[in-house]
Design an enzyme around this catalytic site. Structure first.
Site, PDB file in Angstrom:
ATOM      1  N   SER A 144       0.817  -1.245  -0.072  1.00 49.22           N
ATOM      2  CA  SER A 144      -0.155  -0.106  -0.018  1.00 49.22           C
ATOM      3  C   SER A 144       0.796   1.185   0.120  1.00 49.22           C
ATOM      4  O   SER A 144       1.709   1.462   0.790  1.00 49.22           O
ATOM      5  CB  SER A 144      -0.886   0.049   1.382  1.00 49.22           C
ATOM      6  OG  SER A 144      -1.802   0.902   1.156  1.00 49.22           O
ATOM      7  N   HIS A 198      -1.933   7.346  -4.743  1.00 51.67           N
ATOM      8  CA  HIS A 198      -2.320   6.102  -3.938  1.00 51.67           C
ATOM      9  C   HIS A 198      -2.292   4.864  -4.641  1.00 51.67           C
ATOM     10  O   HIS A 198      -2.779   4.762  -5.811  1.00 51.67           O
ATOM     11  CB  HIS A 198      -3.590   6.237  -3.199  1.00 51.67           C
ATOM     12  CG  HIS A 198      -4.317   5.042  -2.678  1.00 51.67           C
ATOM     13  ND1 HIS A 198      -5.302   4.278  -3.393  1.00 51.67           N
ATOM     14  CD2 HIS A 198      -3.849   4.169  -1.669  1.00 51.67           C
ATOM     15  CE1 HIS A 198      -5.455   3.219  -2.910  1.00 51.67           C
ATOM     16  NE2 HIS A 198      -4.813   3.130  -1.579  1.00 51.67           N
ATOM     17  N   ASN A 251      -2.624   0.368  -4.273  1.00 52.16           N
ATOM     18  CA  ASN A 251      -2.610  -0.795  -3.353  1.00 52.16           C
ATOM     19  C   ASN A 251      -2.764  -1.987  -4.316  1.00 52.16           C
ATOM     20  O   ASN A 251      -3.850  -1.904  -5.046  1.00 52.16           O
ATOM     21  CB  ASN A 251      -3.860  -0.759  -2.273  1.00 52.16           C
ATOM     22  CG  ASN A 251      -4.090  -2.005  -1.403  1.00 52.16           C
ATOM     23  OD1 ASN A 251      -4.773  -2.755  -1.885  1.00 52.16           O
ATOM     24  ND2 ASN A 251      -3.455  -2.067  -0.443  1.00 52.16           N
TER      25      ASN A 251
END
Length: 301
Positions: free
Chosen positions: A90, A104, A106
């Protein structure tokens, strides 16, 4: 067929590669690592980078945990089994310059037994100021990765991201989206588990080239105090989403995860301004108009 150990080793290698690439892109700061163990089983490597040339604070975390599923998670997953295994990487990066976007990513694998297991993940971009050319570049690169596996992946996963990264109480998207997927298995992807594993890795390998290019384009742009204030306001929206809606945050808290690793996604500073209204015709107003679902970034740019 891959083993749990192979996935763990691959995700650890991805963490190493991504950290090295981000250090090179920043040119100053280095990651600090903290290894931790989870009381219920497993552990991970939390890596934090801060006070760099480009990156104000960021984290690239790896975890591999196992144990008993809490009743609330069992109900959410609609499963009866207790024993679980989950591993993933992550990433959240908060830059200094408001013209460089938050990013971001993940990627994760979850398993209860041979019949109940899946891949999940995604990558999304949260610009403080939406730059259409950058948004088009970002989405085109994601489409290229998806198209190597299934021609419908990008359209499916982009819509999933638009719907998932939506701040309902603000009626706006967190950023310009990206791709998001969950519970991906052979029966809903037309790929084998090995191919899904490869897709997961390919997405991880694409992170540094994509973000390094966005850094290069924007890191030397001048910014005003007002633009910095806007960055703090946009960060507050990021915080609201992560604490109210983010499934990874909820899963980590419900399974007694390491709190510092779970909340590393939050920025070092965010501001809440009462009833903020952007000036008509301003860059801030233009950005708010683009925080909507279903924008075709690839086809229209």
């Amino acid at each position: 067929m891959f083993s749990k150990e192979e996935i763990v080793a691959s995700y650890q290698q991805l963490q190493d590669t991504i950290c090295k690439g981000l250090e090179e892109a920043d040119g100053k700061a280095f990651f600090e690592e903290e290894r931790w163990t989870r009381e219920g089983g497993g552990g991970g490597r939390t890596r934090i980078i801060q006070d760099g040339n480009v990156i104000e604070r960021g984290g690239v975390n790896f975890s591999a945990v196992h144990g008993k599923l809490p009743e609330k998670i069992k109900a959410a997953f609609d499963v009866q089994e207790d024993d679980f295994f989950a591993t993933g990487v992550s990433i959240v990066i908060h830059p200094k310059n408001p013209w460089v976007p938050i990013i971001h990513m993940n990627i994760r694998y979850f398993e209860l037994n041979e019949q109940t297991r899946w891949f999940g993940g995604g990558i999304d971009l949260t610009p403080h100021y939406v730059i259409p050319e950058d948004a088009a570049f970002f989405h085109k690169r994601l489409k290229d990765i998806c198209d190597q596996f299934q021609t419908d992946f990008y359209a499916r996963f982009k819509k999933w991201a638009d719907d998932y990264f939506f701040i309902k109480h603000r009626n706006e998207t967190r950023g310009i989206g990206g791709i998001f997927y969950d519970r991906l298995q052979p029966d809903n992807s037309k790929l084998s588990y090995d191919q899904l594993f490869e897709f997961s890795k390919r997405l991880g390998e694409g992170f540094v080239p994509i973000y390094a290019e966005l850094i290069k384009r924007n890191q030397n742009k001048a910014f005003t105090p007002n633009e910095k204030d806007w960055q703090f306001i946009r960060r507050s929206r990021y915080v609201e989403f992560n604490l109210v809606y983010d499934s990874g945050t909820k899963f980590g808290l419900e399974t007694n995860g390491r709190i510092e690793s779970i909340l590393m996604s939050l920025p070092p500073q965010a501001n809440w301004v009462y009833n903020f209204q952007p000036k008509t015709g301003s860059e801030e107003e233009k950005t708010l108009r683009l925080l909507k679902k279903d924008i075709d970034w690839v086809g229209s740019h």
